[in-house]
Design a protein around this motif. Sequence first.
Motif, PDB file in Angstrom:
ATOM      1  N   HIS A 204      14.613 -35.543   3.672  1.00  0.00           N
ATOM      2  CA  HIS A 204      16.215 -35.416   3.316  1.00  0.00           C
ATOM      3  C   HIS A 204      16.311 -34.913   1.954  1.00  0.00           C
ATOM      4  N   PHE A 205      15.783 -35.229   1.076  1.00  0.00           N
ATOM      5  CA  PHE A 205      15.772 -34.719  -0.279  1.00  0.00           C
ATOM      6  C   PHE A 205      14.874 -33.299  -0.603  1.00  0.00           C
ATOM      7  N   GLY A 206      14.213 -33.016   0.503  1.00  0.00           N
ATOM      8  CA  GLY A 206      13.488 -31.515   0.468  1.00  0.00           C
ATOM      9  C   GLY A 206      12.325 -31.642  -0.401  1.00  0.00           C
ATOM     10  N   ALA A 207      11.975 -33.172  -0.632  1.00  0.00           N
ATOM     11  CA  ALA A 207      10.549 -33.058  -1.459  1.00  0.00           C
ATOM     12  C   ALA A 207       9.349 -32.727  -0.577  1.00  0.00           C
ATOM     13  N   LEU A 208       9.588 -32.605   0.817  1.00  0.00           N
ATOM     14  CA  LEU A 208       8.611 -31.968   1.675  1.00  0.00           C
ATOM     15  C   LEU A 208       9.342 -30.807   2.525  1.00  0.00           C
ATOM     16  N   SER A 209       8.327 -29.830   2.785  1.00  0.00           N
ATOM     17  CA  SER A 209       9.014 -28.691   3.797  1.00  0.00           C
ATOM     18  C   SER A 209       8.659 -29.078   4.997  1.00  0.00           C
ATOM     19  N   PRO A 210       9.794 -29.155   6.034  1.00  0.00           N
ATOM     20  CA  PRO A 210       9.445 -29.124   7.386  1.00  0.00           C
ATOM     21  C   PRO A 210       8.702 -28.100   7.935  1.00  0.00           C
ATOM     22  N   VAL A 211       8.867 -26.823   7.264  1.00  0.00           N
ATOM     23  CA  VAL A 211       8.140 -25.552   7.650  1.00  0.00           C
ATOM     24  C   VAL A 211       6.658 -25.799   7.630  1.00  0.00           C
ATOM     25  N   GLU A 212       6.213 -26.501   6.454  1.00  0.00           N
ATOM     26  CA  GLU A 212       4.864 -26.772   6.083  1.00  0.00           C
ATOM     27  C   GLU A 212       4.494 -28.208   6.890  1.00  0.00           C
TER      28      GLU A 212
ATOM     29  N   ARG B 140       5.347 -35.469  -5.221  1.00  0.00           N
ATOM     30  CA  ARG B 140       4.078 -35.915  -5.731  1.00  0.00           C
ATOM     31  C   ARG B 140       3.910 -37.148  -4.964  1.00  0.00           C
ATOM     32  N   GLU B 141       4.583 -37.987  -4.713  1.00  0.00           N
ATOM     33  CA  GLU B 141       4.823 -39.219  -3.710  1.00  0.00           C
ATOM     34  C   GLU B 141       4.802 -38.738  -2.441  1.00  0.00           C
ATOM     35  N   ALA B 142       5.681 -38.004  -1.772  1.00  0.00           N
ATOM     36  CA  ALA B 142       5.930 -37.416  -0.531  1.00  0.00           C
ATOM     37  C   ALA B 142       4.522 -36.587  -0.339  1.00  0.00           C
ATOM     38  N   ARG B 143       4.061 -36.015  -1.066  1.00  0.00           N
ATOM     39  CA  ARG B 143       2.449 -35.189  -0.411  1.00  0.00           C
ATOM     40  C   ARG B 143       1.481 -36.139  -0.295  1.00  0.00           C
ATOM     41  N   LYS B 144       1.177 -37.053  -1.357  1.00  0.00           N
ATOM     42  CA  LYS B 144       0.273 -37.988  -1.204  1.00  0.00           C
ATOM     43  C   LYS B 144       0.619 -38.659   0.378  1.00  0.00           C
ATOM     44  N   ARG B 145       1.807 -39.373   0.623  1.00  0.00           N
ATOM     45  CA  ARG B 145       2.078 -39.861   2.263  1.00  0.00           C
ATOM     46  C   ARG B 145       1.803 -39.103   3.117  1.00  0.00           C
ATOM     47  N   VAL B 146       2.210 -37.668   2.959  1.00  0.00           N
ATOM     48  CA  VAL B 146       2.133 -36.948   4.325  1.00  0.00           C
ATOM     49  C   VAL B 146       0.452 -36.518   4.476  1.00  0.00           C
ATOM     50  N   SER B 147      -0.328 -36.527   3.447  1.00  0.00           N
ATOM     51  CA  SER B 147      -1.706 -36.237   3.701  1.00  0.00           C
ATOM     52  C   SER B 147      -2.393 -37.454   4.245  1.00  0.00           C
ATOM     53  N   ALA B 148      -1.899 -38.766   3.653  1.00  0.00           N
ATOM     54  CA  ALA B 148      -2.295 -39.981   4.397  1.00  0.00           C
ATOM     55  C   ALA B 148      -2.209 -40.041   6.038  1.00  0.00           C
ATOM     56  N   TRP B 149      -0.975 -39.663   6.064  1.00  0.00           N
ATOM     57  CA  TRP B 149      -0.309 -39.640   7.251  1.00  0.00           C
ATOM     58  C   TRP B 149      -1.011 -38.775   8.382  1.00  0.00           C
ATOM     59  N   LEU B 150      -1.208 -37.596   7.958  1.00  0.00           N
ATOM     60  CA  LEU B 150      -2.023 -36.685   8.984  1.00  0.00           C
ATOM     61  C   LEU B 150      -3.343 -36.970   9.047  1.00  0.00           C
TER      62      LEU B 150
ATOM     63  N   VAL C 284       5.229 -28.814  10.073  1.00  0.00           N
ATOM     64  CA  VAL C 284       4.898 -28.038  11.228  1.00  0.00           C
ATOM     65  C   VAL C 284       3.570 -27.538  11.332  1.00  0.00           C
ATOM     66  N   HIS C 285       3.286 -26.620  10.490  1.00  0.00           N
ATOM     67  CA  HIS C 285       1.949 -25.992  10.269  1.00  0.00           C
ATOM     68  C   HIS C 285       0.746 -26.969  10.424  1.00  0.00           C
ATOM     69  N   ARG C 286       0.956 -27.946   9.222  1.00  0.00           N
ATOM     70  CA  ARG C 286      -0.052 -28.941   9.160  1.00  0.00           C
ATOM     71  C   ARG C 286      -0.334 -29.790  10.383  1.00  0.00           C
ATOM     72  N   ALA C 287       0.853 -30.361  10.973  1.00  0.00           N
ATOM     73  CA  ALA C 287       0.433 -31.135  12.408  1.00  0.00           C
ATOM     74  C   ALA C 287      -0.132 -30.300  13.262  1.00  0.00           C
ATOM     75  N   ARG C 288       0.343 -29.130  13.562  1.00  0.00           N
ATOM     76  CA  ARG C 288      -0.415 -28.199  14.575  1.00  0.00           C
ATOM     77  C   ARG C 288      -1.924 -27.739  14.321  1.00  0.00           C
ATOM     78  N   ARG C 289      -1.867 -27.861  13.033  1.00  0.00           N
ATOM     79  CA  ARG C 289      -3.654 -27.443  12.676  1.00  0.00           C
ATOM     80  C   ARG C 289      -4.441 -28.542  13.229  1.00  0.00           C
ATOM     81  N   GLY C 290      -3.818 -29.734  13.106  1.00  0.00           N
ATOM     82  CA  GLY C 290      -4.688 -30.824  13.316  1.00  0.00           C
ATOM     83  C   GLY C 290      -4.601 -31.135  14.923  1.00  0.00           C
ATOM     84  N   GLY C 291      -3.459 -30.739  15.703  1.00  0.00           N
ATOM     85  CA  GLY C 291      -3.504 -30.957  17.112  1.00  0.00           C
ATOM     86  C   GLY C 291      -3.591 -32.190  17.776  1.00  0.00           C
TER      87      GLY C 291
END
Length: 458
Positions: A238-246, A201-211, A248-255
């Motif tokens: 490192h702990f896999g709380a975030l997927s690197p595959v996801e 949950r914490e990881a997904r909040k952080r990545v959403s704010a980052w993107l 990549v997709h989310r970052a590329r969508r933003g461009g």
Amino acid sequence: MTTSVVLFTRDLRLHDHPPLRAALNGSDAVVPLFVRDRAVDTAGFAAPNRLALLSDCLRDLDAGLRERGGRLIVRSGDLVAQVCAVAAEAEADEVHVAADVSGHAHRREEALRSALEARGRRLHVHDAVTTVLAPGAVTPASSDHFAVFTPYFRRWAECSVRDALAAPRKVRVPDGLRSEPLPAREDLAGLSPGLARGGEREARKRVSAWLRGGVTGYADRHDDLAGDATSRLSPHLHFGALSPVELVHRARRGGGPGAEAFVRQLAWRDFHAQVLSARPRSSAADYRTRRDRWRTGAAAEADVAAWKDGRTGYPIVDAAMRQLRHEGWMHNRGRLLVASFLTKTLYVDWRIGARHFLDLLADGDVANNQMNWQWTAGTGTDTRPHRVLNPTTQARRFDPDGVYVRRWVPELAGLQGRSVHEPWRLPEAERSAYGAYPDPIVGLAEGLDRFKRARGRD
């Protein structure tokens, strides 16, 4: 009723989890299992900061499973024995696990496969769970792995990336399985005071704010020490709380240039993973030996102690080392600077630095930590293995106003502008006001000359 075990290792999440999805698709019930592996403790890898984030991740994973009707089963001991025991208790025919890249992970996978097959059960290993591409997905014509990043990245960027998977809506776990209590960070001692929280949950909040914002300026600002403009997602990866595959997709969508630079860093993770997977011994042995005769003895030990304590007399180095101790994390540019200083200016074995990082880093990852240390030491994949980063030059470039130094080296807070980077150059009367801060433990010219002679380049 058919049952499968899903063994969680460094993939502590519910979103985009191929082993869990495969188990749910193929069975009526699943056993989400985490084993506190005794071998990890024996190897000295169970550092307090990482144990704290592990506790956060396990608690969050359990909470997410309970919201879906399931729960996490936790056991400790020998991993192979515990997985086999749980599979027998649940009468599970299959075990699903994510592939990993270290020598320990390879040995663990083979031992687990053999033990399960001897009991009439099957092991399914899933690629591209902790990395974007599997280590062997792209290889050069003449080798089993790429030894240089740029050609690897060209091939990596051309590959299609699997689709990210949604989190499951329901997880059915068999009744009656025993689980140990979930660990809690409150039970741990020796944590860095500023250690961040973990969990999906914490990881997904952080990545959403980052993107939403931070990634936009990443290409221009990722080396800005004071600006703190990196994603800080490495512990969650490192702990896999975030997927690197996801990601990549989310970052590329933003461009945009920032997203492209960010995706390039994810490719670096994959690059180091494929090097370590192909050459497991490089976690402890030189990938490319330079026949170094690293300094040892009392003087070297004193230098190492000063480096660890952030008392080298070079403010930018000391600031980064103090950030590491306080946060269990360090800015990437800082990591390069302190590693170059230890291995080249002090000419001390990279393994000593790598071990200290693993003792403190929340994102302490064998592939990325060891291979980056080797890269900086010149024993790894760097195409310029003898480069030396001058700490004062780097400080003026990446902390031009001294904000980062003053943040972490309060003894020098009264110094304005660039003078904070070279306090030893102050007039004697002014220097005495900052006497609590040490003089440099070695002159840069002296350190450079020693390194060149050691490498036969004088």
